[in-house]
Design a protein around this motif. Structure first.
Motif, PDB file in Angstrom:
ATOM      1  N   MET A   1       0.854  -1.177   0.000  1.00  0.00           N
ATOM      2  CA  MET A   1       0.000   0.000   0.000  1.00  0.00           C
ATOM      3  C   MET A   1       0.896   1.236   0.000  1.00  0.00           C
ATOM      4  N   ASP A   2       0.579   2.196  -0.851  1.00  0.00           N
ATOM      5  CA  ASP A   2       1.371   3.416  -0.926  1.00  0.00           C
ATOM      6  C   ASP A   2       0.736   4.525  -0.088  1.00  0.00           C
ATOM      7  N   ILE A   3       1.393   5.672  -0.063  1.00  0.00           N
ATOM      8  CA  ILE A   3       0.937   6.775   0.785  1.00  0.00           C
ATOM      9  C   ILE A   3      -0.463   7.251   0.393  1.00  0.00           C
ATOM     10  N   VAL A   4      -0.754   7.267  -0.896  1.00  0.00           N
ATOM     11  CA  VAL A   4      -2.075   7.710  -1.348  1.00  0.00           C
ATOM     12  C   VAL A   4      -3.154   6.751  -0.851  1.00  0.00           C
ATOM     13  N   SER A   5      -2.885   5.456  -0.953  1.00  0.00           N
ATOM     14  CA  SER A   5      -3.850   4.456  -0.472  1.00  0.00           C
ATOM     15  C   SER A   5      -4.064   4.593   1.027  1.00  0.00           C
ATOM     16  N   ARG A   6      -2.987   4.836   1.764  1.00  0.00           N
ATOM     17  CA  ARG A   6      -3.118   5.000   3.213  1.00  0.00           C
ATOM     18  C   ARG A   6      -3.884   6.269   3.556  1.00  0.00           C
ATOM     19  N   LEU A   7      -3.635   7.345   2.813  1.00  0.00           N
ATOM     20  CA  LEU A   7      -4.360   8.592   3.060  1.00  0.00           C
ATOM     21  C   LEU A   7      -5.850   8.406   2.770  1.00  0.00           C
ATOM     22  N   LYS A   8      -6.167   7.712   1.698  1.00  0.00           N
ATOM     23  CA  LYS A   8      -7.565   7.429   1.373  1.00  0.00           C
ATOM     24  C   LYS A   8      -8.209   6.561   2.455  1.00  0.00           C
ATOM     25  N   TYR A  10      -7.398   6.473   5.621  1.00  0.00           N
ATOM     26  CA  TYR A  10      -7.614   7.321   6.791  1.00  0.00           C
ATOM     27  C   TYR A  10      -8.848   8.195   6.603  1.00  0.00           C
ATOM     28  N   MET A  11      -8.969   8.822   5.444  1.00  0.00           N
ATOM     29  CA  MET A  11     -10.141   9.668   5.184  1.00  0.00           C
ATOM     30  C   MET A  11     -11.419   8.839   5.238  1.00  0.00           C
ATOM     31  N   SER A  12     -11.356   7.637   4.717  1.00  0.00           N
ATOM     32  CA  SER A  12     -12.520   6.750   4.759  1.00  0.00           C
ATOM     33  C   SER A  12     -12.889   6.402   6.202  1.00  0.00           C
ATOM     34  N   SER A  13     -11.883   6.196   7.040  1.00  0.00           N
ATOM     35  CA  SER A  13     -12.148   5.859   8.445  1.00  0.00           C
ATOM     36  C   SER A  13     -12.827   7.026   9.169  1.00  0.00           C
ATOM     37  N   LEU A  36      -4.224  12.617  -4.735  1.00  0.00           N
ATOM     38  CA  LEU A  36      -5.064  11.426  -4.641  1.00  0.00           C
ATOM     39  C   LEU A  36      -5.267  10.743  -5.984  1.00  0.00           C
ATOM     40  N   ASN A  37      -5.173  11.505  -7.063  1.00  0.00           N
ATOM     41  CA  ASN A  37      -5.360  10.926  -8.395  1.00  0.00           C
ATOM     42  C   ASN A  37      -4.051  10.518  -9.062  1.00  0.00           C
ATOM     43  N   GLY A  38      -2.945  10.618  -8.330  1.00  0.00           N
ATOM     44  CA  GLY A  38      -1.669  10.137  -8.840  1.00  0.00           C
ATOM     45  C   GLY A  38      -0.919  11.098  -9.739  1.00  0.00           C
ATOM     46  N   TRP A  62       3.053   5.702   9.896  1.00  0.00           N
ATOM     47  CA  TRP A  62       2.109   4.825   9.191  1.00  0.00           C
ATOM     48  C   TRP A  62       1.789   5.412   7.822  1.00  0.00           C
ATOM     49  N   LEU A  63       1.530   6.716   7.782  1.00  0.00           N
ATOM     50  CA  LEU A  63       1.177   7.355   6.521  1.00  0.00           C
ATOM     51  C   LEU A  63       2.303   7.222   5.498  1.00  0.00           C
ATOM     52  N   LEU A  64       3.521   7.464   5.929  1.00  0.00           N
ATOM     53  CA  LEU A  64       4.649   7.451   5.001  1.00  0.00           C
ATOM     54  C   LEU A  64       5.137   6.051   4.656  1.00  0.00           C
ATOM     55  N   PHE A  65       5.186   5.177   5.667  1.00  0.00           N
ATOM     56  CA  PHE A  65       5.847   3.882   5.472  1.00  0.00           C
ATOM     57  C   PHE A  65       4.978   2.664   5.765  1.00  0.00           C
ATOM     58  N   GLY A  66       3.781   2.897   6.294  1.00  0.00           N
ATOM     59  CA  GLY A  66       2.911   1.777   6.641  1.00  0.00           C
ATOM     60  C   GLY A  66       3.330   1.076   7.919  1.00  0.00           C
ATOM     61  N   GLU A  67       4.097   1.760   8.759  1.00  0.00           N
ATOM     62  CA  GLU A  67       4.614   1.154   9.987  1.00  0.00           C
ATOM     63  C   GLU A  67       3.757   1.548  11.185  1.00  0.00           C
ATOM     64  N   GLY A  68       3.410   0.562  12.006  1.00  0.00           N
ATOM     65  CA  GLY A  68       2.664   0.824  13.225  1.00  0.00           C
ATOM     66  C   GLY A  68       1.187   1.018  12.957  1.00  0.00           C
ATOM     67  N   PRO A  69       0.466   1.497  13.987  1.00  0.00           N
ATOM     68  CA  PRO A  69      -0.976   1.708  13.840  1.00  0.00           C
ATOM     69  C   PRO A  69      -1.273   2.969  13.025  1.00  0.00           C
ATOM     70  N   MET A  70      -2.464   3.017  12.463  1.00  0.00           N
ATOM     71  CA  MET A  70      -2.870   4.174  11.667  1.00  0.00           C
ATOM     72  C   MET A  70      -3.045   5.415  12.541  1.00  0.00           C
TER      73      MET A  70
END
Length: 78
Positions: A1-8, A10-13, A36-38, A62-70
């Motif tokens: 998962m990349d940063i955009v996917s993680r940001l999306k 988070y916004m969804s949550s 968000l659109n790449g 988490w946002l940058l590297f996917g490490e730890g909790p959101m």
């Protein structure tokens, strides 16, 4: 998962739109849309700072590297 996917994710949550997120962070709507659109591959330090200032519970590692909790706030972990 990349940063955009993680940001999306988070916004969804938060169940907020990208427009609401951009406004909350004081980020220009077109800038967030391009991210968000790449169309922008890199997130600037200024954008990261604005996101962190507006949503301090979002874990930057988490946002940058996917490490730890959101989220950092243990009461809101997803």
């Amino acid at each position: 998962m990349d940063i955009v996917s993680r940001l999306k994710k988070y916004m969804s949550s938060l169940t907020i739109t990208s427009t609401q997120f951009a406004d909350a962070c004081n980020i220009p709507r077109p800038s967030l849309s391009q991210l968000l659109n790449g169309r922008n591959k890199k997130v600037s330090d200024e954008i990261l700072t604005k996101i962190h200032d507006s949503f301090p519970d979002l874990s930057i590692p988490w946002l940058l590297f996917g490490e730890g909790p959101m989220v950092i706030n243990e009461n809101r972990q997803i």
